[in-house]
Design a protein around this motif. Structure first.
Motif, short mmCIF file in Angstrom:
data_model
loop_
_atom_site.label_atom_id
_atom_site.label_comp_id
_atom_site.label_asym_id
_atom_site.label_seq_id
_atom_site.Cartn_x
_atom_site.Cartn_y
_atom_site.Cartn_z
N GLU A 185 13.34 13.05 33.79
CA GLU A 185 13.70 13.52 34.85
C GLU A 185 12.60 13.03 36.37
O GLU A 185 13.28 12.76 37.45
CB GLU A 185 14.32 14.71 35.16
N THR A 188 11.89 9.92 37.21
CA THR A 188 13.14 9.12 37.99
C THR A 188 12.92 9.33 38.97
O THR A 188 13.07 8.44 39.48
CB THR A 188 14.45 9.25 36.77
N ALA A 189 13.05 10.62 39.58
CA ALA A 189 13.21 11.29 40.23
C ALA A 189 11.88 10.23 41.61
O ALA A 189 11.82 9.99 42.49
CB ALA A 189 12.48 12.82 40.92
N ASN A 192 12.64 6.51 41.92
CA ASN A 192 13.85 6.04 43.37
C ASN A 192 13.55 6.79 44.56
O ASN A 192 14.72 7.01 45.70
CB ASN A 192 15.01 7.35 42.76
N ASP A 194 12.61 10.16 45.23
CA ASP A 194 13.49 11.68 45.55
C ASP A 194 12.63 12.81 45.51
O ASP A 194 13.17 13.30 44.31
CB ASP A 194 14.59 11.28 44.93
N LYS A 197 14.39 16.04 44.40
CA LYS A 197 15.52 16.77 43.55
C LYS A 197 14.61 17.92 42.86
O LYS A 197 13.66 17.87 42.81
CB LYS A 197 15.11 15.45 42.68
N ALA A 208 10.83 18.08 43.40
CA ALA A 208 10.22 16.94 42.66
C ALA A 208 8.84 16.79 42.87
O ALA A 208 7.08 16.64 42.15
CB ALA A 208 10.77 15.63 42.12
#
Length: 314
Positions: A185, A188-189, A192, A194, A197, A208
């Motif tokens: 996770e 991915t953050a 992306n 992000d 997150k 994150a």
């Protein structure tokens, strides 16, 4: 990591197989004679990249196709202007009454310019071309994206740069947290962009961005294949733009320095010229390839000596 293997012997026409580590996926650069290329390798090729359609780079297309028909797969073919018409002509020259339309599909990507790529499909048994769209990039899949330069060889000759996608790894040594799905996770953050997150580790919620320091971005490997090209400043500026600081480049080195007049007449490169441009591109590793069939092993050694001397700036 991307790996390349020359599949042609010294007096054979050029063909290079590109493999992706930990994957069964292969790409093929040019379709010259290639006695070292196995049927199994051909059947794992998902994309073919043609520099130009002089016979020594395109003569084995039918042989490649012969071992792909019946796979039911979609195969990409990228190449210079009019590549779609030339493939159509090759395929229509045979009789296909025993092959149905699901036996294979080719998606042909015609390079018109750096900004214009025409996409065609063609399938058996009638092999009728269909223009489906135009786009401004050449090729991308889950492993690589491919950049290119259009070089002058008295015809368009496409030089390709395969750029392995960057990867993100978790620095386990710096973390006291227990492993879990939160790591994926977090990756991915990061990928992306992000930072806000929420990431839950056991019973605690973190932003994150507060955990990004555990991640390491690994720059993807860059592998280039530069086939036939004239020794001229315009070509060299294009090469510098695309291949600057590449990790490894295979480059056409057709003639010995003493035969550079033949290189000029035939719009080819020669040993020291190819080595010098690789030096100017600050390529980490350069490999001379595609020698004239007039040469024997001792000539090849002479070419390589002159090439590496120029590549090392001597």
């Amino acid at each position: 990591m991307i790996q390349a293997e020359i599949k042609s012997l010294l007096k054979e026409d050029i063909s290079i197989l590109i493999k992706i580590s930990n994957s069964g996926k292969h790409y093929l650069c040019d379709c010259g004679e290639a006695s070292l290329l196995t049927v199994k390798e051909i059947q794992s090729v998902s994309a073919v990249f043609i520099s130009h359609t002089h016979i020594d780079h395109f003569s084995n297309f039918d042989g490649i196709f012969r071992h792909q028909i019946g796979s039911g797969e979609k195969i990409m073919v990228c190449g210079p202007k009019n590549i779609h018409q030339q493939i159509e002509a090759r395929l229509k020259s045979y009789t296909w009454n025993l092959v149905d339309e699901n036996a294979i599909e080719y998606e042909i990507r015609e390079i018109v310019s750096k900004e214009e790529i025409n996409i065609y499909t063609i399938r058996p048994p009638h092999w009728n071309l269909e223009l489906i769209k135009k786009q401004n990039f050449l090729f991308e899949d889950e492993y690589v994206n491919v950049d290119f330069a259009i070089l002058d060889h008295k015809t368009d000759s496409i030089a390709y740069l395969f750029k392995e996608k960057d990867s993100v790894t978790f620095n386990e040594k710096d973390s006291a947290f227990r492993k879990g799905k939160w790591i994926s996770e977090l990756k991915t953050a990061f990928e992306n962009n992000d930072p806000d997150k929420d990431i839950q580790i056991e019973e605690t919620i973190y932003k994150a961005s507060d955990l990004f320091h555990f991640l390491i971005r690994n720059t993807g490997f860059k592998l280039g294949v530069i086939m036939d090209h004239n020794v001229c400043e315009d070509n060299y500026e294009k090469i510098k733009t695309v291949f600057k600081k590449a990790d490894k480049v295979y480059i056409e080195t057709f003639y010995k320095d003493e035969d550079q007049e033949f290189a000029k007449i035939n719009y080819h490169s020669f040993a020291s010229a190819s080595g010098k441009i690789m030096n100017e591109c600050e390529v980490k590793e350069a490999v001379p390839i595609h020698f004239s069939r007039r040469y024997v092993e001792s000539d090849k050694q002479e070419i390589e000596t002159a090439f590496y001397k120029a590549f090392q700036g001597n």
